[in-house]
Scaffold this motif. Structure first.
Motif, PDB file in Angstrom:
ATOM      1  N   LEU A 398      10.426   5.955  11.833  1.00 32.75           N
ATOM      2  CA  LEU A 398       9.164   6.673  12.033  1.00 32.75           C
ATOM      3  C   LEU A 398       9.018   7.895  11.138  1.00 32.75           C
ATOM      4  O   LEU A 398       7.918   8.229  10.710  1.00 32.75           O
ATOM      5  CB  LEU A 398       9.052   7.108  13.497  1.00 32.75           C
ATOM      6  CG  LEU A 398       8.824   5.990  14.517  1.00 32.75           C
ATOM      7  CD1 LEU A 398       9.013   6.510  15.928  1.00 32.75           C
ATOM      8  CD2 LEU A 398       7.440   5.379  14.358  1.00 32.75           C
ATOM      9  N   GLY A 399      10.143   8.576  10.868  1.00 30.30           N
ATOM     10  CA  GLY A 399      10.070   9.821  10.114  1.00 30.30           C
ATOM     11  C   GLY A 399      10.280   9.685   8.623  1.00 30.30           C
ATOM     12  O   GLY A 399       9.895  10.575   7.860  1.00 30.30           O
ATOM     13  N   VAL A 400      10.873   8.555   8.184  1.00 30.01           N
ATOM     14  CA  VAL A 400      11.169   8.387   6.761  1.00 30.01           C
ATOM     15  C   VAL A 400      10.549   7.109   6.191  1.00 30.01           C
ATOM     16  O   VAL A 400       9.733   7.156   5.258  1.00 30.01           O
ATOM     17  CB  VAL A 400      12.697   8.382   6.514  1.00 30.01           C
ATOM     18  CG1 VAL A 400      12.986   8.192   5.023  1.00 30.01           C
ATOM     19  CG2 VAL A 400      13.329   9.668   7.024  1.00 30.01           C
ATOM     20  N   LEU A 401      10.916   5.965   6.763  1.00 34.95           N
ATOM     21  CA  LEU A 401      10.496   4.691   6.171  1.00 34.95           C
ATOM     22  C   LEU A 401       8.981   4.490   6.207  1.00 34.95           C
ATOM     23  O   LEU A 401       8.369   4.121   5.200  1.00 34.95           O
ATOM     24  CB  LEU A 401      11.194   3.528   6.887  1.00 34.95           C
ATOM     25  CG  LEU A 401      12.709   3.437   6.688  1.00 34.95           C
ATOM     26  CD1 LEU A 401      13.267   2.232   7.437  1.00 34.95           C
ATOM     27  CD2 LEU A 401      13.049   3.328   5.196  1.00 34.95           C
ATOM     28  N   CYS A 402       8.368   4.723   7.366  1.00 27.07           N
ATOM     29  CA  CYS A 402       6.923   4.524   7.480  1.00 27.07           C
ATOM     30  C   CYS A 402       6.136   5.485   6.584  1.00 27.07           C
ATOM     31  O   CYS A 402       5.260   5.051   5.841  1.00 27.07           O
ATOM     32  CB  CYS A 402       6.492   4.655   8.942  1.00 27.07           C
ATOM     33  SG  CYS A 402       4.710   4.484   9.183  1.00 27.07           S
ATOM     34  N   PRO A 403       6.424   6.802   6.604  1.00 27.51           N
ATOM     35  CA  PRO A 403       5.715   7.703   5.690  1.00 27.51           C
ATOM     36  C   PRO A 403       5.928   7.338   4.223  1.00 27.51           C
ATOM     37  O   PRO A 403       4.998   7.428   3.413  1.00 27.51           O
ATOM     38  CB  PRO A 403       6.315   9.082   6.013  1.00 27.51           C
ATOM     39  CG  PRO A 403       6.792   8.968   7.411  1.00 27.51           C
ATOM     40  CD  PRO A 403       7.283   7.558   7.545  1.00 27.51           C
ATOM     41  N   ALA A 404       7.167   6.915   3.894  1.00 27.70           N
ATOM     42  CA  ALA A 404       7.457   6.532   2.506  1.00 27.70           C
ATOM     43  C   ALA A 404       6.647   5.306   2.106  1.00 27.70           C
ATOM     44  O   ALA A 404       6.122   5.216   0.985  1.00 27.70           O
ATOM     45  CB  ALA A 404       8.950   6.260   2.338  1.00 27.70           C
ATOM     46  N   LEU A 405       6.530   4.348   3.031  1.00 25.35           N
ATOM     47  CA  LEU A 405       5.753   3.142   2.753  1.00 25.35           C
ATOM     48  C   LEU A 405       4.293   3.494   2.524  1.00 25.35           C
ATOM     49  O   LEU A 405       3.654   2.976   1.597  1.00 25.35           O
ATOM     50  CB  LEU A 405       5.886   2.159   3.927  1.00 25.35           C
ATOM     51  CG  LEU A 405       5.060   0.867   3.844  1.00 25.35           C
ATOM     52  CD1 LEU A 405       5.441   0.072   2.606  1.00 25.35           C
ATOM     53  CD2 LEU A 405       5.242   0.033   5.100  1.00 25.35           C
ATOM     54  N   MET A 406       3.748   4.381   3.348  1.00 25.30           N
ATOM     55  CA  MET A 406       2.359   4.789   3.183  1.00 25.30           C
ATOM     56  C   MET A 406       2.164   5.538   1.862  1.00 25.30           C
ATOM     57  O   MET A 406       1.167   5.341   1.166  1.00 25.30           O
ATOM     58  CB  MET A 406       1.930   5.664   4.364  1.00 25.30           C
ATOM     59  CG  MET A 406       1.875   4.930   5.692  1.00 25.30           C
ATOM     60  SD  MET A 406       1.503   5.997   7.104  1.00 25.30           S
ATOM     61  CE  MET A 406      -0.173   6.504   6.715  1.00 25.30           C
ATOM     62  N   PHE A 407       3.115   6.385   1.517  1.00 27.01           N
ATOM     63  CA  PHE A 407       3.042   7.147   0.271  1.00 27.01           C
ATOM     64  C   PHE A 407       3.074   6.212  -0.945  1.00 27.01           C
ATOM     65  O   PHE A 407       2.257   6.339  -1.869  1.00 27.01           O
ATOM     66  CB  PHE A 407       4.207   8.136   0.209  1.00 27.01           C
ATOM     67  CG  PHE A 407       4.227   8.984  -1.029  1.00 27.01           C
ATOM     68  CD1 PHE A 407       3.371  10.062  -1.162  1.00 27.01           C
ATOM     69  CD2 PHE A 407       5.100   8.704  -2.068  1.00 27.01           C
ATOM     70  CE1 PHE A 407       3.379  10.861  -2.302  1.00 27.01           C
ATOM     71  CE2 PHE A 407       5.126   9.485  -3.208  1.00 27.01           C
ATOM     72  CZ  PHE A 407       4.266  10.561  -3.330  1.00 27.01           C
ATOM     73  N   LEU A 408       3.999   5.241  -0.924  1.00 26.59           N
ATOM     74  CA  LEU A 408       4.109   4.303  -2.045  1.00 26.59           C
ATOM     75  C   LEU A 408       2.888   3.406  -2.136  1.00 26.59           C
ATOM     76  O   LEU A 408       2.440   3.058  -3.236  1.00 26.59           O
ATOM     77  CB  LEU A 408       5.376   3.456  -1.884  1.00 26.59           C
ATOM     78  CG  LEU A 408       6.700   4.199  -2.068  1.00 26.59           C
ATOM     79  CD1 LEU A 408       7.878   3.288  -1.740  1.00 26.59           C
ATOM     80  CD2 LEU A 408       6.816   4.725  -3.497  1.00 26.59           C
ATOM     81  N   THR A 409       2.341   3.032  -0.984  1.00 28.43           N
ATOM     82  CA  THR A 409       1.128   2.206  -0.969  1.00 28.43           C
ATOM     83  C   THR A 409      -0.011   2.930  -1.672  1.00 28.43           C
ATOM     84  O   THR A 409      -0.784   2.323  -2.423  1.00 28.43           O
ATOM     85  CB  THR A 409       0.719   1.876   0.482  1.00 28.43           C
ATOM     86  OG1 THR A 409       1.776   1.163   1.118  1.00 28.43           O
ATOM     87  CG2 THR A 409      -0.549   1.038   0.508  1.00 28.43           C
ATOM     88  N   ARG A 410      -0.095   4.237  -1.444  1.00 26.53           N
ATOM     89  CA  ARG A 410      -1.121   5.035  -2.103  1.00 26.53           C
ATOM     90  C   ARG A 410      -0.874   5.106  -3.610  1.00 26.53           C
ATOM     91  O   ARG A 410      -1.797   4.998  -4.423  1.00 26.53           O
ATOM     92  CB  ARG A 410      -1.109   6.462  -1.522  1.00 26.53           C
ATOM     93  CG  ARG A 410      -1.727   6.571  -0.145  1.00 26.53           C
ATOM     94  CD  ARG A 410      -3.236   6.755  -0.254  1.00 26.53           C
ATOM     95  NE  ARG A 410      -3.561   7.912  -1.052  1.00 26.53           N
ATOM     96  CZ  ARG A 410      -3.579   9.150  -0.589  1.00 26.53           C
ATOM     97  NH1 ARG A 410      -3.274   9.389   0.663  1.00 26.53           N
ATOM     98  NH2 ARG A 410      -3.893  10.148  -1.391  1.00 26.53           N
ATOM     99  N   LYS A 411       0.384   5.313  -4.000  1.00 26.91           N
ATOM    100  CA  LYS A 411       0.707   5.547  -5.405  1.00 26.91           C
ATOM    101  C   LYS A 411       0.574   4.293  -6.266  1.00 26.91           C
ATOM    102  O   LYS A 411       0.170   4.367  -7.431  1.00 26.91           O
ATOM    103  CB  LYS A 411       2.137   6.105  -5.526  1.00 26.91           C
ATOM    104  CG  LYS A 411       2.272   7.531  -5.024  1.00 26.91           C
ATOM    105  CD  LYS A 411       1.344   8.480  -5.779  1.00 26.91           C
ATOM    106  CE  LYS A 411       1.466   9.909  -5.295  1.00 26.91           C
ATOM    107  NZ  LYS A 411       0.507  10.815  -5.983  1.00 26.91           N
ATOM    108  N   ILE A 412       0.927   3.132  -5.706  1.00 22.93           N
ATOM    109  CA  ILE A 412       0.873   1.903  -6.509  1.00 22.93           C
ATOM    110  C   ILE A 412      -0.473   1.198  -6.389  1.00 22.93           C
ATOM    111  O   ILE A 412      -0.751   0.244  -7.097  1.00 22.93           O
ATOM    112  CB  ILE A 412       1.995   0.930  -6.099  1.00 22.93           C
ATOM    113  CG1 ILE A 412       1.806   0.453  -4.649  1.00 22.93           C
ATOM    114  CG2 ILE A 412       3.365   1.569  -6.283  1.00 22.93           C
ATOM    115  CD1 ILE A 412       2.824  -0.584  -4.217  1.00 22.93           C
ATOM    116  N   GLY A 413      -1.333   1.687  -5.501  1.00 24.14           N
ATOM    117  CA  GLY A 413      -2.646   1.065  -5.336  1.00 24.14           C
ATOM    118  C   GLY A 413      -3.634   1.530  -6.381  1.00 24.14           C
ATOM    119  O   GLY A 413      -3.378   2.439  -7.171  1.00 24.14           O
TER     120      GLY A 413
END
Length: 441
Positions: A398-413
């Motif tokens: 909840l504190g690392v993997l999910c935020p990281a996934l959302m961040f990467l989704t934004r950056k590679i989109g």
């Protein structure tokens, strides 16, 4: 009075799937990770928006229901002269109601039981209304937070826009009605909130604080998805809410059960409460052989529900099975006393479950060939590891993997920027242009 916090108490709380404390810890980790990821995206407005949403909803989520319930205790129960601490589930068995009165530890508690028992319909009605009202009021509080957050973020973006365009001298003449930009961003969204209907299993939600919070989270999740401001916002909320539900409410129990099964395979059961496992009384009762006597005494008393209830609540009872049930919060005591609070409900299946767990652990000890000290050193180590692995896995997700996934989704989109800012600035630019055209005419 500050409760005596021990290592066993900490592990007991963290390993309890029906406690709000591990949920609060996991939610803080999730909120911190989400807010940090939003700030790392490079847009301060998004970071502030996320901070208000995450930590504002956390405060409402944790404190909303208890605060509203306390208010309702004074506004509903007190005028009705019904004690809100009387658990109406005890009325399911008239014999247990009779026993609860017989063993009431104080005159005040006896009177509370008599008043509620003579007005059972009113007491049950107040319980249902209190549950429904506190849940709905908490959900409404979040909707109010959402409105405030939308307006605040829009104002921040408008301010940034006018400063960037050096149009401060034209703000008053070109001022746009408050919230109009946000309204146009999601003007096709409708509030489809429905009245809450309570059907079977109502008592599970009323008396389980975790399930009670699930109802509030259901409203929060629905509101976030329904009022997402654009496809980007919606998709990110799908990731966030999906991971939140998975690791907040379900994964913890799954991981706990898996680790307990693994410990069982090693011949060391760890499904008792940590306060029992880490306590010296359990180990000593195995060492001196007295546990067998306590288990036999409990089995002999367990003739019927009312018999085992009376056995559990009578003041002179020194049975270790009952004592460990008290340690595990299955049997509640009067504050600052060793007497059972007979207003409270005792889940007899859970009470009997303590006996079954003790019998299983005792059997494992007797076949282990280890001394009591060696055996419990292993049991405690496995219990400690299971709790830490469980809470650690959920916090990490909840504190690392999910935020990281959302961040990467934004950056590679294709749309790496803050889409809400783009939408509002586009609307503001269009209205500025229309304003210029109107002035020329």
């Amino acid at each position: 009075m500050i409760p005596n916090i021990t290592v066993s108490t900490i592990y007991s709380i963290l390993g309890n799937n029906s406690s709000k404390v591990p949920l609060a810890i996991k939610d803080i980790a999730n909120s911190t990770g989400m807010t940090t990821a939003s700030y790392l995206s490079g847009d301060s407005a998004e970071g502030k928006d996320r901070f208000i949403d995450e930590f504002g909803s956390w405060a409402i989520w944790i404190w909303g229901i208890p605060i509203f319930q306390k208010i309702l205790d004074y506004t509903m129960y007190k005028p009705a002269k019904i004690d809100p601490k009387v658990d109406v589930r005890i009325f399911k068995n008239p014999e247990i109601v009779k026993a609860a009165k017989e063993f009431a530890p104080t005159k005040e508690i006896l009177k509370s039981l008599e008043d509620a028992a003579s007005n059972q319909k009113l007491a049950k009605g107040l319980t249902a209304v209190k549950f429904a009202a506190s849940t709905i009021l908490t959900a409404v509080s979040y909707l109010g937070l959402t409105k405030f957050r939308h307006n605040y973020t829009e104002n921040q973006i408008k301010k940034d826009y006018f400063e960037k365009q050096k149009l401060n001298n034209r703000i008053e003449s070109s001022q746009i009605p408050f919230s109009s930009a946000f309204a146009d961003v999601h003007n096709n969204k409708k509030n489809n909130s429905k009245n809450v209907t309570f059907t079977g299993g109502l008592q599970d939600f009323i008396y389980d604080p975790v399930k009670n919070l699930m109802l509030v989270d259901g409203v929060i999740t629905g509101e976030r998805l329904a009022h997402s401001k654009n496809p980007q916002d919606f998709f990110l909320y799908v990731i966030k809410e999906g991971s939140f539900w998975a690791f907040m409410y379900f994964a913890g129990e799954w991981i706990s059960n898996a680790l307990e099964r693994n410990a069982d395979k090693k011949g060391t059961s760890i499904d008792l409460d940590a306060r029992v496992i880490f306590g010296d009384k359990l180990k000593n009762s195995f060492k001196d052989g007295s546990m067998k006597k306590h288990l036999e005494e409990f089995r002999n008393a367990d003739v019927s529900d009312v018999d085992i209830y009376k056995f559990a609540v009578k003041p002179e009872n020194k049975n270790l099975v009952v004592e460990f049930a008290k340690n595990s919060d299955i049997i509640e005591l009067v504050k600052d006393s060793d007497r059972v609070d007979t207003r409270r409900y005792i889940d007899l299946d859970k009470l009997r479950g303590v006996r079954e767990k003790l019998e299983k652990l005792l059997g494992q000890y007797e076949t282990s060939g280890k001394t009591a000290d060696e055996f419990f050193k292993t049991v405690r180590k496995l219990k400690q590891g299971a709790v830490l692995k469980n809470i650690g896995a959920c916090i990490g997700a909840l504190g690392v993997l999910c935020p990281a996934l959302m961040f990467l989704t934004r950056k590679i989109g294709n749309n790496s920027g803050y889409q809400v800012r783009k939408d509002i600035e586009k609307k503001l630019a269009a209205q500025e242009k229309q304003h210029d055209i109107d002035n020329q005419v």
